[in-house]
Design an enzyme around this catalytic site. Structure first.
Site, PDB file in Angstrom:
ATOM      1  N   ASP A  65      -0.110   0.556  14.207  1.00  0.00           N
ATOM      2  CA  ASP A  65      -1.431   0.016  14.540  1.00  0.00           C
ATOM      3  C   ASP A  65      -1.308  -0.818  15.811  1.00  0.00           C
ATOM      4  O   ASP A  65      -0.384  -1.599  15.981  1.00  0.00           O
ATOM      5  CB  ASP A  65      -1.964  -0.836  13.383  1.00  0.00           C
ATOM      6  CG  ASP A  65      -3.450  -1.097  13.510  1.00  0.00           C
ATOM      7  OD1 ASP A  65      -4.215  -0.584  12.679  1.00  0.00           O
ATOM      8  OD2 ASP A  65      -3.859  -1.818  14.451  1.00  0.00           O
ATOM      9  N   HIS A 101      -8.043   7.296   7.430  1.00  0.00           N
ATOM     10  CA  HIS A 101      -6.676   6.807   7.632  1.00  0.00           C
ATOM     11  C   HIS A 101      -6.342   5.791   6.562  1.00  0.00           C
ATOM     12  O   HIS A 101      -7.214   5.067   6.086  1.00  0.00           O
ATOM     13  CB  HIS A 101      -6.490   6.194   9.025  1.00  0.00           C
ATOM     14  CG  HIS A 101      -7.493   5.128   9.348  1.00  0.00           C
ATOM     15  ND1 HIS A 101      -8.773   5.430   9.755  1.00  0.00           N
ATOM     16  CD2 HIS A 101      -7.419   3.780   9.305  1.00  0.00           C
ATOM     17  CE1 HIS A 101      -9.447   4.306   9.964  1.00  0.00           C
ATOM     18  NE2 HIS A 101      -8.641   3.280   9.682  1.00  0.00           N
ATOM     19  N   MET A 102      -5.066   5.738   6.238  1.00  0.00           N
ATOM     20  CA  MET A 102      -4.563   4.764   5.268  1.00  0.00           C
ATOM     21  C   MET A 102      -3.715   3.749   6.013  1.00  0.00           C
ATOM     22  O   MET A 102      -2.875   4.115   6.830  1.00  0.00           O
ATOM     23  CB  MET A 102      -3.733   5.486   4.203  1.00  0.00           C
ATOM     24  CG  MET A 102      -3.201   4.549   3.119  1.00  0.00           C
ATOM     25  SD  MET A 102      -2.326   5.482   1.840  1.00  0.00           S
ATOM     26  CE  MET A 102      -0.818   5.902   2.711  1.00  0.00           C
ATOM     27  N   HIS A 103      -3.963   2.476   5.736  1.00  0.00           N
ATOM     28  CA  HIS A 103      -3.159   1.409   6.324  1.00  0.00           C
ATOM     29  C   HIS A 103      -1.968   1.088   5.427  1.00  0.00           C
ATOM     30  O   HIS A 103      -2.095   1.096   4.198  1.00  0.00           O
ATOM     31  CB  HIS A 103      -3.979   0.112   6.423  1.00  0.00           C
ATOM     32  CG  HIS A 103      -5.148   0.156   7.357  1.00  0.00           C
ATOM     33  ND1 HIS A 103      -5.129  -0.457   8.588  1.00  0.00           N
ATOM     34  CD2 HIS A 103      -6.372   0.713   7.230  1.00  0.00           C
ATOM     35  CE1 HIS A 103      -6.308  -0.282   9.186  1.00  0.00           C
ATOM     36  NE2 HIS A 103      -7.077   0.426   8.380  1.00  0.00           N
TER      37      HIS A 103
END
Ligand code: AMP
Ligand code: ZN
Length: 110
Positions: A31, A101-103
């Site tokens: 990120d 999206h997956m964090h």
């Protein structure tokens, strides 16, 4: 691929990102504005807007994201210290990029 979608561009290498992992179906990158010592994004290559738009047949996509997270947890060491996985869903849920999206955040001292 959706025109003008940032994560479609990153997934198709039209835009740079700090890519850490790639499979036929997904990419993982750092990120750009990390909320934790480790902050990764797990992004399916296929454009899906959010969790709201998942179809029953998309199960393998979610499975891929979770197992990629398991693998990256070991690679980054957060498997030992702990981490959070989450999806922001639509504006009210904090979603800013409308490509699923997956964090993964973690890496704090425990
Ligand atoms: P969300 O709020 O769930 O849509 O999360 C979007 C995330 O994408 C935020 O945490 C941003 O910091 C991150 N982000 C935005 N642009 C980029 C980029 N070019 N490369 C990597 N991460 C990005
Ligand atoms: Zn997209």
């Amino acid at each position: 691929m959706k025109k003008d979608c940032l994560f479609c561009k990153i997934a198709s290498k039209q835009m740079d990102a700090q890519l850490l992992m790639e499979t036929d179906d997904l990419v993982v990158f750092k990120d750009i504005n990390p909320l934790a010592p480790v902050h990764l994004l797990f992004v399916p290559k296929r454009h899906i807007r959010s969790i709201n738009d998942l179809e029953q047949t998309d199960g393998p996509i979610l499975e891929g994201l979770i197992f990629a997270a398991k693998e990256m947890a070991v690679k980054t060491g957060v498997n030992k210290t702990g981490y959070r996985l989450f999806f922001n869903v639509e504006k009210g849920g904090g979603q800013e990029i409308f490509h699923l999206h997956m964090h993964m955040i973690g890496g704090w001292e425990s």
